[in-house]
Design an enzyme around this catalytic site. Structure first.
Site, short mmCIF file in Angstrom:
data_model
loop_
_atom_site.label_atom_id
_atom_site.label_comp_id
_atom_site.label_asym_id
_atom_site.label_seq_id
_atom_site.Cartn_x
_atom_site.Cartn_y
_atom_site.Cartn_z
N ARG A 1 0.73 -1.07 0.05
CA ARG A 1 0.01 0.03 -0.02
C ARG A 1 1.01 1.23 0.05
NH1 ARG A 1 -2.40 -0.67 5.98
NH2 ARG A 1 -0.74 -1.60 6.95
N ASN B 1 -4.70 7.38 4.67
CA ASN B 1 -4.46 6.50 5.63
C ASN B 1 -3.02 6.62 6.15
OD1 ASN B 1 -5.67 4.55 7.68
ND2 ASN B 1 -4.06 3.24 7.00
N GLU B 2 -2.88 7.05 7.30
CA GLU B 2 -1.30 7.02 7.96
C GLU B 2 -0.50 7.66 6.70
OE1 GLU B 2 -0.54 3.20 9.63
OE2 GLU B 2 -1.71 3.79 11.30
N GLU C 1 -7.44 4.16 15.41
CA GLU C 1 -7.42 2.66 15.55
C GLU C 1 -6.51 2.43 16.83
OE1 GLU C 1 -4.86 1.43 12.26
OE2 GLU C 1 -5.78 2.51 10.78
N TRP D 1 2.66 -7.35 13.33
CA TRP D 1 3.75 -6.84 12.80
C TRP D 1 4.90 -6.64 13.41
CZ3 TRP D 1 3.89 -2.38 15.38
CH2 TRP D 1 2.57 -1.55 15.77
N GLU E 1 -2.79 -9.18 7.31
CA GLU E 1 -3.04 -8.85 8.55
C GLU E 1 -3.92 -9.73 9.36
OE1 GLU E 1 -4.15 -4.58 7.87
OE2 GLU E 1 -2.10 -4.16 8.59
N ALA E 2 -4.01 -10.88 8.69
CA ALA E 2 -5.13 -12.07 9.37
C ALA E 2 -4.76 -12.44 10.82
CB ALA E 2 -4.96 -13.30 8.27
N PHE E 3 -3.47 -12.20 11.37
CA PHE E 3 -3.31 -12.55 12.84
C PHE E 3 -3.21 -11.41 13.39
CE2 PHE E 3 -1.90 -16.37 10.80
CZ PHE E 3 -2.40 -17.22 11.46
N HIS E 4 -3.83 -10.05 12.79
CA HIS E 4 -4.14 -8.97 13.72
C HIS E 4 -5.20 -9.17 14.48
CE1 HIS E 4 -4.29 -5.07 14.76
NE2 HIS E 4 -3.34 -4.35 14.36
C1 GAL Z 1 -2.35 0.64 10.94
C2 GAL Z 1 -2.99 0.69 9.48
C3 GAL Z 1 -4.10 -0.21 9.28
C4 GAL Z 1 -3.50 -1.75 9.82
C5 GAL Z 1 -2.80 -1.42 11.28
C6 GAL Z 1 -2.42 -2.79 11.84
O1 GAL Z 1 -0.87 1.21 10.78
O2 GAL Z 1 -3.49 2.00 9.17
O3 GAL Z 1 -4.61 -0.22 8.18
O4 GAL Z 1 -2.38 -1.90 8.95
O5 GAL Z 1 -1.90 -0.59 11.17
O6 GAL Z 1 -1.91 -2.52 13.09
#
Ligand code: GAL
Length: 708
Positions: A122, A160-161, A320, A328, A368-371
Site C-alpha cells: 500500500r 490513511n497514515e 485505530e 507486525w 493482517e490475518a493474525f492482527h
Molecule cells: C495501521 C494501519 C491499518 C492496519 C494497522 C495494523 O498502521 O492504518 O490499516 O494496517 O496498522 O496494526
C-alpha cells in the site's frame, strides 16, 4: 504559523448527534456480501455507532480506469445508515489498484539506492507524482459528488497514515520538487550553501539545479546532516500538500463536513511533523498501538499527552488501536483480561471522545490475518467480542453521564517535543548514535508519573508560555527564536529544565561556537549560567572502561556527560560527578546538574543522561517540581499524587462538572482512600468498607463524577 482550521467534530446518527464514537475500520471488501447483515447485527449488539469505511477500496470503486461504480459502497452505507451507524468515509487513496501501477509504473517510489519499489503493498506512490495525483484527485471528486448529501457520511477520512510507506522517496519527481522546495525556502543559492555548510567535502552548489537528494552515496556515505534535515522537512511538506490537495478536492464539492487523517503518534515514531498537520484537520485523530511490557499504560498516556496538545485541549479521536495482539512485530503479545477496556478508557481519560479499532472483523486471509479485531476468528462467542460489547456499553454510560465534550485538565509542567529534533537525533553524525528525543520525552513523562506528577507533552512550536515549568529533553535543534522564547519564559518567572543534548545545534544543524549548548548565540549558556567544552560518551563498546558514573546525589549516568568547565558566580551546583569512575574519566567534582536564577525564574541544567528512575528521584529533589514557593499547594494535575495510579481530570467547558479517572499503573491491587465524587464506572474496582474507599485490581479504571 499557519492559521488553524476551526474545530469540527463528526456527528453521530443519534437523535442529538452526540455521544462518544465507538467502532472501527470496516473492510467489508474482504468478505462476501452476506456477511454484512451479520456484521450489522453484531455491531448493534456491541453498541457500535460509527465505522471508518473504504480505506483500501479503490479497486472496488474504480475496478478499471475511468469506470466508477458505487453500487457496492452504496449498499454498505445504506445498511449502516439504516442501523444508525455513522460513516467516516475514506478518500480510498491509501492503496491504489494494480491496473494503475501496470499502466503508470512511473508513479512508484524509488528507494535511496535507486531501486523502484514494486506495487502490491500500500501507499506505493510518489507524493510528488503529478500522474498519481491526477488519479487520486479524480477519485476524491467522484466520491465527493456521489456522497456529498449522504446523511450517513458524517466525516471524511483522508488517505490513511500518510507517509507510512512512502515517506522517503528518491525519484526524479522528488528531486525536481526538492530543488523547487529549496529554492522557495532559501531564495538564493548562497543562502543554501551557507545553511548546509557545503564548504565541507567540496559540496558547494552553483545553482538549484545542482542540489541533490540524500541518495545513497557509497560505502562511507555520511550524509550532510543539514541536507538530510531539509529532506525530512521536504518529505513532510510534500505529503501534507498531497493531503491538502485531496481534502480541498472533496471540500470544494462537499463543504461543511469535518475532515481528518489518522496520525501515527506513539513514542517510537513520529513520522510527520504533526504540529503542522494538526492545523489542517477539523479534528485530530490518531492510531496508537500498545507497547508490550511494563511501559504499556505510561507509553499510551505519554503519546496521548501529545495528542491532547495537538488538539489544543479539545477532544480527539482514536481512529485505530487493537483489541489484542498486532501481527507486525517480531513478537506480538496479546492483551490480558481487562486490558481491552482499560486501554480504551485510558485514551478517554487522556481526552479522547472516540474509540475505534483496527479492524471490525479479523481477516481470514492477507497480510493482517493474525492482527486482532473486534470480531475475532473465533466469532462472537469469544472473550474479545464480549470485551468489545462491554466496552460499547461503558462508553454509552459515560456519554449519558455527560462526558463527551469535556476537556482534559492541564498539568503545570510541559515536556516539549519537536519533530525536527526527533529527526535530527537520528543523524549518524552526532557524538552518539544512541540519542533519541522521543524516548527521552517518554522517560521524563514516566519519571514524573513515578514521582506522582503528571506532565503535558507540548510541541515546541506551540504556545507553552502558560505553564509553570518546561522540560526540554534532547531538544537538540533550537533556533535563535526558540532560545529567545525559552529565555523570556524563564525571565518572566518560569522554570526551564534543559537536558544534556538540548540546544547543541540550530535549525540548520550548525553548532553555536564558544561552548555548549551553543544555540541562541550563547543565550542558552547565559540563561543556564554554565558553559561546557566536551562530551564524555560512555557505553559497553568502550571495552574495560567504566560504563556508568555516579553523581554526588546518588544518581547514575550511563551515556552522556557534558564537561561543564565554567559556571556563573550565581550558578548553584545541585550534583557533581563523583567516585572512582568519575575520576577515571577525569570528571570528579565536575558539575553534572546545576540551577541558575534568570530574571525572576530559574534555569536548571541536567548535563548528563538519567534513566527514568533517576529522573523520578531528581524530580523529588528539584524545587521546580515542588509546591509553590509561598507554601500554597499547586493547583492542577502536577500536584503530587499517588504514583501507583494515573489520575486525570476531564472538566466540562463551563467548569461545573468534573470527571476523575483513576487507572492502576501497577500489576498489584491498589487501595485508594477518600475518593471524591459519585462513581460512574468501576471497571475491575471494588468498593472498600469506608466511604470513598476503592480497591483497583490490575488493569482497573475508576471514573468518578462531581458537580462543583
Ligand atoms: C495501521 C494501519 C491499518 C492496519 C494497522 C495494523 O498502521 O492504518 O490499516 O494496517 O496498522 O496494526
Amino acid at each position: 504559523m499557519t492559521e488553524r482550521r476551526s474545530f469540527k467534530w463528526p456527528a453521530l446518527l443519534t437523535p442529538t448527534g452526540r455521544g462518544i464514537a465507538f467502532g472501527g475500520d470496516y473492510n467489508p471488501d474482504q468478505w462476501p456480501d452476506e456477511v454484512i447483515d451479520e456484521d450489522i447485527r453484531l455491531m448493534r449488539q456491541a453498541h457500535v455507532n460509527t465505522v471508518a469505511l473504504a480505506i483500501f477500496s479503490w479497486d472496488r470503486i474504480e475496478p478499471c480506469e475511468g469506470e466508477f461504480t458505487f453500487d457496492w459502497l452504496d449498499m454498505v452505507i445504506d445498511k449502516l445508515g439504516a442501523a444508525g451507524i455513522a460513516v467516516d468515509l475514506a478518500s480510498a487513496t491509501a492503496s491504489a489498484p494494480i491496473w494503475l501501477y501496470a499502466k503508470h509504473p512511473e508513479v512508484l517510489p524509488v528507494d535511496r539506492y535507486g531501486h523502484t519499489v514494486n506495487a502490491g503493498s500500500r501507499q506505493s506512490w510518489q507524493p510528488t507524482s503529478p500522474v498519481f495525483k491526477e488519479y487520486a484527485l479524480t477519485l476524491c471528486r467522484k466520491l465527493a459528488e456521489h456522497y456529498k448529501d449522504n446523511p450517513t457520511v458524517t466525516a471524511w477520512h483522508m488517505g490513511n497514515e500518510y507517509g507510512w510507506n512512502n515517506r522517503y522517496d528518491y525519484s526524479d519527481n522528488a528531486l525536481a520538487a526538492f530543488r523547487a522546495w529549496c529554492e522557495s525556502k532559501y531564495g538564493t543559492i548562497e543562502a543554501l550553501n551557507e545553511a548546509w555548510g557545503t564548504a565541507f567535502w567540496s559540496q558547494h552548489v552553483n545553482d538549484f539545479g545542482e542540489v541533490q537528494l540524500p541518495r545513497h552515496m557509497g560505502g562511507d556515505a555520511m550524509v550532510n546532516p543539514a541536507q538530510q534535515l531539509d529532506y525530512e522537512r521536504f518529505g513532510n511538506d510534500m505529503l501534507l500538500d498531497f493531503y491538502k490537495a485531496e481534502r480541498d478536492a472533496i471540500e470544494e464539492i462537499c463543504p461543511g463536513k469535518p475532515f481528518t487523517t489518522n496520525f501515527m503518534v506513539s513514542t517510537d515514531q513520529c513520522t510527520m511533523d504533526y504540529a503542522q498537520w494538526a492545523n489542517e484537520v477539523d479534528f485530530v485523530s490518531n492510531d496508537h498501538y500498545f507497547h508490550e511490557g511494563e511501559s504499556h499504560l505510561d507509553e499510551l498516556a505519554c503519546s496521548d499527552a501529545l495528542m491532547d496538545s495537538l488538539a489544543l485541549g479539545k477532544p480527539w479521536y482514536v481512529m485505530e488501536h487493537s483489541t489484542s495482539a498486532v501481527q507486525w512485530k517480531p513478537l506480538n503479545t496479546r492483551k490480558r483480561h481487562g486490558e481491552l477496556v482499560r486501554d480504551s478508557l485510558a485514551h478517554v481519560a487522556m481526552g479522547a471522545d472516540a474509540i475505534n479499532f483496527f479492524q471490525w472483523r479479523q481477516s481470514a486471509s492477507g497480510a493482517e490475518a493474525f492482527h486482532s479485531a473486534m470480531v475475532p476468528h473465533a466469532g462472537e462467542d469469544s472473550k474479545v467480542f464480549r470485551g468489545v460489547c462491554e466496552l460499547g456499553g461503558i462508553l454509552e454510560t459515560l456519554s449519558e453521564a455527560g462526558l463527551q465534550g469535556t476537556e482534559l485538565e492541564h498539568a503545570d509542567t510541559a515536556i516539549l517535543f519537536s519533530a525536527e529534533s526527533e529527526w535530527a537525533t537520528r543523524s549518524e553524525t552526532l557524538p552518539s548514535m544512541k540519542l533519541n528525543h522521543w524516548h527521552d520525552v517518554r522517560d521524563w513523562y514516566r519519571g514524573l508519573l513515578d514521582a506522582g506528577r503528571r506532565a503535558d507533552v507540548v510541541p515546541l512550536a506551540y504556545d507553552w508560555s502558560g505553564y509553570r515549568t518546561i522540560v526540554l529533553p534532547t531538544v537538540i535543534a533550537l533556533s535563535d527564536q526558540d532560545v529567545r522564547r525559552i529565555a523570556d519564559f524563564a525571565k518572566r518567572g518560569g522554570t526551564v529544565v534543559i537536558g544534556y543534548a538540548t540546544g547543541l545545534i540550530d535549525e540548520r544543524f550548525h553548532i553555536g561556537l564558544g561552548g555548549y549548548p551553543g544555540a541562541g548565540g550563547g543565550l542558552l549558556c547565559e540563561m543556564l549560567g554554565i558553559r561546557s567544552e566536551e562530551f564524555n560518551i560512555l557505553g559497553p563498546e568502550a571495552e574495560d572502561e567504566p560504563a556508568e558514573i555516579r553523581l554526588s546525589n546518588g544518581l547514575t549516568t550511563r551515556l552522556w556527560q557534558n564537561d561543564v568547565t565554567s559556571l556563573a558566580p550565581d550558578t548553584h551546583v545541585i550534583a557533581t560527578y563523583q567516585g572512582p569512575e568519575a575520576e577515571d574519566w577525569e570528571l570528579d567534582g565536575t558539575p553534572a546538574i546545576t540551577s541558575h536564577p534568570y530574571g525572576t525564574g530559574t534555569a536548571v541544567y541536567i548535563g548528563c543522561d538519567l534513566d527514568r528512575h533517576d529522573i523520578a528521584k531528581l524530580v523529588g529533589l528539584l524545587p521546580a517540581f515542588g509546591d509553590e514557593p509561598d507554601g500554597e499547594p499547586d493547583t492542577g494535575m502536577a500536584q503530587a499524587s499517588d504514583p501507583r495510579v494515573l489520575h486525570t481530570v476531564r472538566r466540562s467547558t463551563d467548569g461545573t462538572v468534573r470527571f476523575d479517572f483513576y487507572l492502576n499503573r501497577t500489576t498489584q491491587p491498589v487501595e485508594l482512600k477518600d475518593v471524591a465524587g459519585e462513581p460512574v464506572l468501576a471497571h475491575r474496582c471494588e468498593r472498600g468498607p469506608e466511604a470513598g474507599g476503592y480497591t483497583l485490581a490490575r488493569n482497573a479504571v475508576l471514573v468518578m463524577r462531581q458537580v462543583e
